[in-house]
Structure formats: structure tokens, C-alpha cells
Design an enzyme around this catalytic site. Structure first.
Site, mmCIF file in Angstrom:
data_model
loop_
_atom_site.group_PDB
_atom_site.id
_atom_site.type_symbol
_atom_site.label_atom_id
_atom_site.label_comp_id
_atom_site.label_asym_id
_atom_site.label_seq_id
_atom_site.Cartn_x
_atom_site.Cartn_y
_atom_site.Cartn_z
ATOM 1 N N LEU A 104 0.907 -1.260 -0.065
ATOM 2 C CA LEU A 104 0.246 -0.033 0.003
ATOM 3 C C LEU A 104 0.849 1.164 0.101
ATOM 4 O O LEU A 104 2.091 1.214 0.877
ATOM 5 C CB LEU A 104 -0.907 -0.059 1.224
ATOM 6 C CG LEU A 104 -1.932 -1.195 1.354
ATOM 7 C CD1 LEU A 104 -2.446 -0.902 2.626
ATOM 8 C CD2 LEU A 104 -2.806 -0.886 0.034
ATOM 9 N N ASP A 105 0.411 2.340 -0.762
ATOM 10 C CA ASP A 105 1.434 3.551 -0.756
ATOM 11 C C ASP A 105 1.334 3.938 0.728
ATOM 12 O O ASP A 105 0.723 3.743 1.619
ATOM 13 C CB ASP A 105 0.695 4.466 -1.585
ATOM 14 C CG ASP A 105 0.364 4.326 -2.899
ATOM 15 O OD1 ASP A 105 0.997 3.379 -3.165
ATOM 16 O OD2 ASP A 105 -0.721 4.744 -3.514
ATOM 17 N N ASN A 106 2.565 4.786 1.008
ATOM 18 C CA ASN A 106 2.728 5.469 2.215
ATOM 19 C C ASN A 106 1.560 6.102 2.811
ATOM 20 O O ASN A 106 1.334 5.954 3.807
ATOM 21 C CB ASN A 106 4.041 6.283 1.805
ATOM 22 C CG ASN A 106 4.310 6.973 3.341
ATOM 23 O OD1 ASN A 106 4.679 6.098 4.113
ATOM 24 N ND2 ASN A 106 4.850 8.276 3.243
ATOM 25 N N THR A 108 -1.676 5.709 1.807
ATOM 26 C CA THR A 108 -2.942 4.602 1.806
ATOM 27 C C THR A 108 -2.875 4.043 3.186
ATOM 28 O O THR A 108 -1.824 3.479 3.583
ATOM 29 C CB THR A 108 -2.648 3.968 0.588
ATOM 30 O OG1 THR A 108 -2.518 4.573 -0.580
ATOM 31 C CG2 THR A 108 -3.965 2.802 0.543
ATOM 32 N N ARG A 192 -5.031 5.124 -7.593
ATOM 33 C CA ARG A 192 -4.653 6.673 -7.846
ATOM 34 C C ARG A 192 -4.537 6.867 -9.359
ATOM 35 O O ARG A 192 -5.168 7.765 -9.643
ATOM 36 C CB ARG A 192 -3.782 7.147 -7.149
ATOM 37 C CG ARG A 192 -3.797 6.973 -5.614
ATOM 38 C CD ARG A 192 -2.606 7.276 -4.811
ATOM 39 N NE ARG A 192 -2.626 6.967 -3.517
ATOM 40 C CZ ARG A 192 -2.877 7.777 -2.407
ATOM 41 N NH1 ARG A 192 -3.541 8.983 -2.742
ATOM 42 N NH2 ARG A 192 -3.246 7.129 -1.264
#
Ligand code: URA
Length: 242
Positions: A104-106, A108, A192
Site C-alpha cells: 500500500l502506498d505510504n 494509503t 490513484r
């Protein structure tokens, strides 16, 4: 696989083969709780408990499985060379060498599985098994169903068309739309980028479910161990027999 005790000890990085012989002769080695002082004894460290000075060596690590509710501001990596916070810091009591299943993105948040079971991890991430992920995105603007239809059909990203997504508008107001998106691909920053492809900006993103598991009862930053039934379910989804 059976191997000589001195080889098992040296492979575990404790001592050279010669030094391992000395350790055995000194009576510091046990197999299944019994001291072994003869050289050349063979055993299988995956099936038998071999200890040096009371600590197990060489055995297959127990597989562990956790479900984490990742907050924003934590990287989904096991370590970071710039010293930034990683999700593993949220599971300080876990001694096994575990990894997040995918990323997961930083910025998210939401559901992230953590395990040391490499076969399961690979299966869950393999595109062939089409493991479903559910996200809720807060998106700037009042999105129309026509616009969301584009996500439903698939949009063109720089790495190709996305597969059709299941998309539901959850609520809308004050210039923000909350949209649920179910996808089975796992490309980098996919959600995104999908919204960006239809000209929308994601303000916040949370993964609500992954592979049939959800965040019920697990607060932000908290984690729990998976049950045996849940692990069995994951094995089935990942196309591997346990
Ligand atoms: N899609 C994104 O854009 N970010 C994530 O962290 C996960 C899916």
C-alpha cells in the site's frame, strides 16, 4: 533431509565444521531434548528439534499470518534505508522474519497481510488467481455515473488497459465523492492512477478488504493473527494445497 549434526550446526552460522565438532563433544547439542555427544550423528532439523545451548537451530520457521490495519505514514516494506517508519514497526512482538503481502502506498491506509509464508504470498499476488481487493476512495468533485462507467469498463494507463472494475458511488456532497472500487489487479498506485486517468484527484484511499478478509474489529494501527480457517481459505484462493 537428514544431515550430519556438525553440518547442520555450521550451516546455521554458529560455528565452522571443526568448531561444531567441538561443540558437540562438549555436550552442548541436543536432538529432541537428548544430549548428543557423538560425531557424525544424522538428523533432520526440519522434523527434529536440534538445539545448541538450548536454542533451536536450522528448523523450518513456523509460518505466521497477520492482518494489519495500516495507518498512513508507514511504508509497506520490511526496512527502509532512509530510516522511515515501516509497517513492521507496528508488529513489534513478531520474531519471525515477516513481509507484507504486496504494497500500500505510504499515504494509503487499510488492510495489509503480513506473513513469512512465501508460497502463499506469491500465490495471492499472482495475477492468475485474480484475488479481489476492495478500496474506498475519497475523490475531489461530484462524480457522475457516466464518469464512473469509464472505470467500470477499464481505463488506459501507461502500463496498459485496466481490467473492468466493480464501482459504486457510496456518497457525495460538499465537493467530495466516496467511491468503492473492487479490482483484482495489483499494479503500482493503480487506484490513484485510474482516477487520474478520468481526471479526478484521490484525496484519501483505504483498502477495506483483501482476499475475502476485512478490517472488522481491527482498529487503525492494530493487527490480529489470522485463524486457521482464514489461512486455509487463502490457500484455496491462491491455488495451492496446504
Ligand atoms: N492503489 C493505489 O493507488 N494505492 C495503493 O496503495 C493501493 C492501490
Amino acid at each position: 533431509m537428514e544431515e550430519r549434526l556438525q553440518k547442520i550446526i555450521s550451516r546455521a552460522g554458529i560455528a565452522s565444521r571443526r568448531a561444531a565438532e567441538k561443540i558437540i563433544l562438549e555436550g552442548r547439542v541436543t536432538v529432541e531434548g537428548e544430549a548428543v555427544t557423538e560425531l557424525g550423528r544424522k538428523c533432520d532439523p526440519d522434523r527434529q528439534v536440534v538445539c545448541v545451548d538450548g536454542r533451536r537451530i536450522g528448523g523450518a520457521e513456523r509460518h505466521v499470518y497477520f492482518l494489519l490495519n495500516k495507518p498512513k505514514g508507514y511504508l509497506s516494506t520490511a526496512s527502509d534505508e532512509h530510516g522511515r517508519r515501516t509497517v513492521l514497526e507496528l508488529l513489534p512482538e513478531v520474531e519471525e522474519r515477516v513481509y507484507p503481502v504486496g504494497r500500500l502506498d505510504n499515504n494509503t491506509e487499510g488492510l495489509l497481510l503480513i506473513t513469512n509464508d512465501g508460497a502463499l504470498m506469491n500465490g495471492l499476488l499472482h495475477p492468475r488467481y485474480e484475488v479481489e481487493k476492495t478500496y474506498v476512495a475519497k475523490v475531489a468533485g461530484n462524480l457522475s455515473e457516466e464518469l464512473l462507467d469509464r472505470l467500470r469498463h477499464g481505463v488506459l494507463l501507461e502500463d496498459g488497459m485496466t481490467a473492468p472494475a466493480k464501482v459504486r458511488l457510496l456518497e457525495q456532497g460538499a465537493g467530495i465523492s466516496r467511491v468503492e472500487l473492487r479490482i483484482h489487479e495489483g499494479r503500482n498506485r493503480q487506484v490513484r492512477r485510474m482516477f487520474s486517468a478520468i481526471g479526478c484527484e484521490v484525496k484519501a484511499l483505504k483498502r477495506m478488504a483483501f482476499a475475502g478478509l476485512d478490517l472488522k474489529g481491527v482498529g487503525r494501527g492494530k493487527h490480529r493473527e489470522l485463524t486457521a480457517e482464514e489461512v486455509a481459505g487463502l490457500y484455496e484462493l491462491a491455488g495451492i494445497g496446504k
